[in-house]
Motif scaffolding. Structure first.
Motif, PDB file in Angstrom:
ATOM      1  N   HIS A  48      35.025  39.838  34.080  1.00  0.00           N
ATOM      2  CA  HIS A  48      35.715  40.943  34.739  1.00  0.00           C
ATOM      3  C   HIS A  48      37.227  40.730  34.729  1.00  0.00           C
ATOM      4  O   HIS A  48      37.995  41.689  34.581  1.00  0.00           O
ATOM      5  N   MET A  49      37.670  39.483  34.897  1.00  0.00           N
ATOM      6  CA  MET A  49      39.107  39.201  34.813  1.00  0.00           C
ATOM      7  C   MET A  49      39.649  39.617  33.455  1.00  0.00           C
ATOM      8  O   MET A  49      40.662  40.315  33.358  1.00  0.00           O
ATOM      9  N   ALA A  53      47.749  43.373  35.901  1.00  0.00           N
ATOM     10  CA  ALA A  53      46.336  43.712  36.089  1.00  0.00           C
ATOM     11  C   ALA A  53      45.841  43.275  37.466  1.00  0.00           C
ATOM     12  O   ALA A  53      45.094  43.995  38.136  1.00  0.00           O
ATOM     13  N   LEU A  54      46.265  42.084  37.904  1.00  0.00           N
ATOM     14  CA  LEU A  54      45.872  41.597  39.225  1.00  0.00           C
ATOM     15  C   LEU A  54      46.413  42.505  40.324  1.00  0.00           C
ATOM     16  O   LEU A  54      45.711  42.816  41.300  1.00  0.00           O
ATOM     17  N   LEU A  55      47.671  42.954  40.189  1.00  0.00           N
ATOM     18  CA  LEU A  55      48.260  43.867  41.173  1.00  0.00           C
ATOM     19  C   LEU A  55      47.417  45.129  41.313  1.00  0.00           C
ATOM     20  O   LEU A  55      47.099  45.552  42.427  1.00  0.00           O
ATOM     21  N   HIS A  56      47.042  45.737  40.191  1.00  0.00           N
ATOM     22  CA  HIS A  56      46.285  46.983  40.255  1.00  0.00           C
ATOM     23  C   HIS A  56      44.865  46.748  40.777  1.00  0.00           C
ATOM     24  O   HIS A  56      44.301  47.627  41.441  1.00  0.00           O
ATOM     25  N   THR A  57      44.312  45.593  40.503  1.00  0.00           N
ATOM     26  CA  THR A  57      42.996  45.269  41.059  1.00  0.00           C
ATOM     27  C   THR A  57      43.051  45.186  42.576  1.00  0.00           C
ATOM     28  O   THR A  57      42.183  45.718  43.283  1.00  0.00           O
ATOM     29  N   GLY A  71      36.745  42.267  50.119  1.00  0.00           N
ATOM     30  CA  GLY A  71      37.115  41.284  49.110  1.00  0.00           C
ATOM     31  C   GLY A  71      37.840  41.940  47.955  1.00  0.00           C
ATOM     32  O   GLY A  71      38.746  42.737  48.148  1.00  0.00           O
ATOM     33  N   VAL A  72      37.427  41.600  46.732  1.00  0.00           N
ATOM     34  CA  VAL A  72      38.034  42.133  45.515  1.00  0.00           C
ATOM     35  C   VAL A  72      36.971  42.885  44.729  1.00  0.00           C
ATOM     36  O   VAL A  72      35.883  42.357  44.489  1.00  0.00           O
ATOM     37  N   LEU A  73      37.290  44.122  44.326  1.00  0.00           N
ATOM     38  CA  LEU A  73      36.351  44.932  43.562  1.00  0.00           C
ATOM     39  C   LEU A  73      36.365  44.530  42.099  1.00  0.00           C
ATOM     40  O   LEU A  73      37.430  44.347  41.497  1.00  0.00           O
ATOM     41  N   LEU A  96      34.951  45.402  38.015  1.00  0.00           N
ATOM     42  CA  LEU A  96      34.971  46.622  37.212  1.00  0.00           C
ATOM     43  C   LEU A  96      33.742  47.486  37.416  1.00  0.00           C
ATOM     44  O   LEU A  96      33.801  48.708  37.277  1.00  0.00           O
ATOM     45  N   ASP A  97      32.600  46.853  37.716  1.00  0.00           N
ATOM     46  CA  ASP A  97      31.361  47.616  37.891  1.00  0.00           C
ATOM     47  C   ASP A  97      31.175  48.130  39.311  1.00  0.00           C
ATOM     48  O   ASP A  97      30.119  48.656  39.653  1.00  0.00           O
ATOM     49  N   GLY A  98      32.197  47.949  40.154  1.00  0.00           N
ATOM     50  CA  GLY A  98      32.121  48.433  41.521  1.00  0.00           C
ATOM     51  C   GLY A  98      31.595  47.424  42.515  1.00  0.00           C
ATOM     52  O   GLY A  98      31.651  47.659  43.724  1.00  0.00           O
ATOM     53  N   SER A  99      31.058  46.293  42.037  1.00  0.00           N
ATOM     54  CA  SER A  99      30.599  45.253  42.961  1.00  0.00           C
ATOM     55  C   SER A  99      31.799  44.547  43.572  1.00  0.00           C
ATOM     56  O   SER A  99      32.927  44.655  43.093  1.00  0.00           O
ATOM     57  N   GLU A 100      31.553  43.815  44.629  1.00  0.00           N
ATOM     58  CA  GLU A 100      32.641  43.226  45.410  1.00  0.00           C
ATOM     59  C   GLU A 100      32.434  41.727  45.552  1.00  0.00           C
ATOM     60  O   GLU A 100      31.324  41.258  45.794  1.00  0.00           O
ATOM     61  N   VAL A 101      33.508  40.975  45.385  1.00  0.00           N
ATOM     62  CA  VAL A 101      33.481  39.529  45.585  1.00  0.00           C
ATOM     63  C   VAL A 101      34.175  39.212  46.900  1.00  0.00           C
ATOM     64  O   VAL A 101      35.337  39.585  47.101  1.00  0.00           O
TER      65      VAL A 101
END
Length: 782
Positions: free
Chosen positions: A372-373, A418-422, A433-435, A437-442
């Protein structure tokens, strides 16, 4: 029916026992055969890197300590005095760890791979993978470990030293502070006296519980297929882990004892950093409580610890691997002396324990995080290419490994952007947490327990909360985009008109600058990891391919030597640029660019240069002969070819050498076909070279080619006894190198350019060959 069911159950149990025993002994046999090769490769490679780079490490370190603005002169002298001891520790520990890792990796990896084969879906696949897995893959893995370790020593450590040397003078100056030295020594001794026995006692007391708890959980996997080892839930693997578990427990105790030495000594560092003897002693006591509580959490024992946990840092709060970040309203703002409310410089999280063991078990896999990164980077990179903000030149400069502004825009700016927009998307969605690309969350609860995230995830969560609290406006976000993407490259910032402007309020501007520095600092830290850089290079190549496809460039062109090659005065740099442009214009990618650190797009080997010559600014002279070696990547495959050309008028000796080299290649190709032994290629070339009194270079070979740049088979160009045979649809190169004198190569300090020992002329020709039912098809044309 009951008899049939019982018989079926007995057969299943018998099958499991048979499968386990077969995998056990086959894995052990593979470990005994492959282990010494893989282990010695890893040990020899790592120790070679350590010893080979040791003089450079010493030089770089001494130079950095002398040049940095972070230390005052007394502290620099103290560090220089301590360096011999520190380097001695580095040599001893690194070599010892290399040996242990090499032995463990070499033996256990093939063994475990035999059990991993039972994850396959069919019995035939299980049998096949049980035999094959962990053999060649283990050896290749040991080479990858050595490559990554070399990358870490050669790239990451010098990069860290460079950052230390270039630290601005405005950073806090570290002084020796002799007044704290006695306290450091005393606390260091106290740390050893207290932490080593207490850490050892905690580990020893809890080791029986760890042993039986582990056996119980593993038995759940083996019998009920439930438990914390669900991710490896195949019965043979669980059975193997049950056998190895006592070794793991013993390893835990020994590791704890070893680590406690450095944990105790760190108390001296705390005294120096915090300027407080009391805080150093508090650390020595508190860290025991931290370890006790950590092991309680790990073993699902009662919360808390029997040991005191005094504060030993100036800042409150800490992070744990099982906490969630919750920002209290009272922490969001504070009132300054004038009565106005201002946002905090740093948010302090409160600790919330996980209440669901099952939820903690079902964590996100680390491979998902990596993919995803890289997906974020590629997605944002394509968008910036579409807007014209990034250019193909930026991408190529990055692959060439240069450390100028253009390179940093891709290697640091693009990931930071990319990190900023994430983070902005995660904030907008209200995610804890952090979303992905597939919408799941860490989050802190489901993230992988990986060292990479230990260093990276917690700071990102803090940074996310800082961005959320200060509530950036649209213009401020646009300005922050500029800063993180282009850094100090002011011209590029001004050229990008994205409606972003620096806030007029000093506090607001400082907050945005602080966020950008933290974000770019995180990326620079991660960019030192070899695994990250290897994956990121693939992203850059994907962006280049995307740009080429987007341009819809003509793919029907062909390469010729061009009139410019025959003219004296032309530089090999100009040849490199011309060939690179030709490759790009035809929708392909120059494979050598960035390969193993190679800085150019083609190899240009002049006169006495056998191969791998790096293009430079030296002009060709009348009478030179030049070999141009080109490999292109297109539609997932490589193609490799080379030829030798004349520059101006050359003597008859050079012309004859080139002619015989080309004839040798043609004769070798003529005998190629399915079933023919590779050694016939070498014999044909060598016989023809001997007939005309030329030498054949032995150190460089032809190779398989396809999706991978270099692969099996190995094609030798001299007489040999190799038994391998060509097979239908196989693709490989034949690339003989002939000389008029010595065949012994000498490599330059650039680790690429290879010349003849006696400076005699050398020539080379190369074709990529496809084996068909009709013989051999030449896929390249010189």
């Amino acid at each position: 029916m009951a008899v049939v069911n019982n018989l079926g159950s007995c057969l299943k149990i018998s099958y499991v026992i048979f499968a386990f025993c077969s995998a056990f002994f086959l894995g052990a046999l593979k470990g005994l055969i492959v282990g010494p090769i893989a282990g010695l490769t890893l040990i020899a490679g790592n120790v070679g890197v350590i010893l080979g780079l040791f003089p450079a490490h010493v030089t770089w370190t001494v130079y950095t300590v002398a040049k940095t603005n972070r230390f005052d002169i007394p502290l620099k002298l103290a560090i220089l005095v301590a360096l011999p001891a520190l380097f001695g520790i580095w040599l001893g520990l690194s070599i010892a760890v290399s040996v242990l890792v090499g032995v463990g990796y070499g033996f256990f990896t093939p063994w475990i791979s035999a059990f991993e084969a039972f994850r396959q879906d069919t019995e035939s696949n299980k049998f096949f993978h049980c035999l094959v897995d962990g053999t060649w893959g283990t050896i290749k893995g040991s080479c990858t470990v050595v490559t990554d370790f070399a990358d870490l020593c050669y790239h990451s450590y010098p990069l860290y030293l460079k950052e230390l040397r270039e630290s601005p003078a405005s950073d806090e100056l570290q002084t020796l502070r002799l007044i704290h030295v006695p306290g450091c020594i005393i606390v260091g001794i106290i740390g050893l006296v207290i932490d080593i026995p207490l850490f050892t006692a905690i580990a020893v007391v809890k080791s029986p519980y760890l042993l039986f708890k582990g056996w119980f959980r593993l038995a759940q996997d083996a019998i009920n297929r439930e438990g914390p080892f669900l991710e490896i839930a195949c019965i043979p693997v669980a059975g193997l882990t049950i056998l190895l578990w006592p070794i793991i427990v013993i390893g835990f105790v020994l590791t704890t004892i070893f680590a406690s030495i450095f944990v105790g000594l760190y108390g001296a560092v705390v005294v120096f950093q915090e300027r407080s003897f009391r805080r150093g002693v508090s650390y020595v006591i508190a860290v025991v409580g931290e370890f006790d509580e950590y092991t309680n959490d790990w073993l699902y024992l009662r919360e808390g610890t029997i040991f005191p946990k005094p504060r030993y840092r100036m800042t409150n709060g800490s992070f744990s691997s099982e906490v969630s970040v919750v920002v209290h309203p009272s922490a969001v703002s504070r009132v300054n002396s004038s009565g106005s409310v201002e946002p905090p410089a740093m948010l302090v999280p409160s600790l919330v324990r996980s209440v669901s063991v099952r939820g903690a078990i079902q964590e996100v896999r680390m491979v998902q995080i990596w993919e995803h990164m890289m997906g974020w980077f590629e997605m944002e990179g394509k968008e910036l290419l579409d807007q014209g903000v990034l250019t193909p030149a930026d991408l190529y400069e990055s692959l060439k490994g240069r450390h100028g502004n253009e390179s940093s825009i891709i290697s640091v700016g693009l990931p930071s952007y990319a990190l900023l927009h994430t983070l902005l998307r995660s904030i907008k969605a209200g995610a804890h947490g952090v979303l992905l690309l597939d919408g799941s969350e860490v989050t802190h609860l489901n993230r992988p327990q990986d060292k990479f995230l230990d260093w990276f995830f917690n700071p990102i969560m803090v940074l996310k909360d800082q961005i959320r609290v200060i509530k950036l406006g649209e213009s401020e976000v646009r300005y922050l985009e500029k800063v993180v993407l282009f850094g100090n490259h002011e011209q590029r910032m001004e050229a990008w008109d994205n409606s972003g402007n620096l806030p007029q309020e000093n506090l607001r501007a400082a907050q945005i600058q602080g966020i950008s520095r933290r974000m770019m600092g995180m990326v620079r830290s991660v960019s030192k990891l070899p695994t990250y850089r290897r994956r990121f290079r693939q992203v850059v190549k994907a962006l280049i391919t995307y740009w080429l496809e987007k341009q819809g460039l003509n793919r029907t062109g062909s390469m010729s030597s061009g009139d410019f090659i025959e003219e004296p005065g032309v530089t090999t740099d100009e040849i490199d640029e011309a060939v690179q442009n030709m490759i790009i214009e035809n929708g392909a990618y120059p494979s050598p660019l960035g390969y193993g650190g190679f800085p150019k797009s083609v190899c240009t080997s002049v006169s006495e240069c056998i191969c791998h010559g790096i293009p430079d600014s030296r002009p060709l002279e009348d009478g030179d002969i030049i070999n141009i070696d080109v490999t292109v990547y297109l539609n997932g495959y490589n193609g490799d070819t080379s030829a030798t050309f004349f520059c101006g008028d050359v003597d008859e000796k050079a012309k004859k050498l080139v002619q015989v080299t080309k004839e040798s290649l043609d004769k070798a190709i003529s005998i190629c076909g399915a079933g023919v032994k590779y050694k016939k290629i070498g014999k044909t070339i060598h016989d023809h070279a001997d007939k005309h009194k030329y030498g054949v270079v032995r150190q460089f070979v032809g190779h398989g080619i396809g999706r991978v740049f270099h692969s099996d088979p190995v094609v030798l160009h001299f007489r040999n006894n190799e038994a391998g045979r060509m097979v239908l649809n196989q693709t490989f190169t034949i690339e003989p190198m002939l000389t008029v004198g010595s065949i012994k190569p000498v490599m330059w300090d650039d680790d690429w350019t290879v010349i003849t020992e006696d400076a005699s002329l050398s020539a080379q020709f190369e074709h990529t060959i496809l084996i068909t039912k009709h013989g051999a098809e030449i896929l390249t044309n010189c």
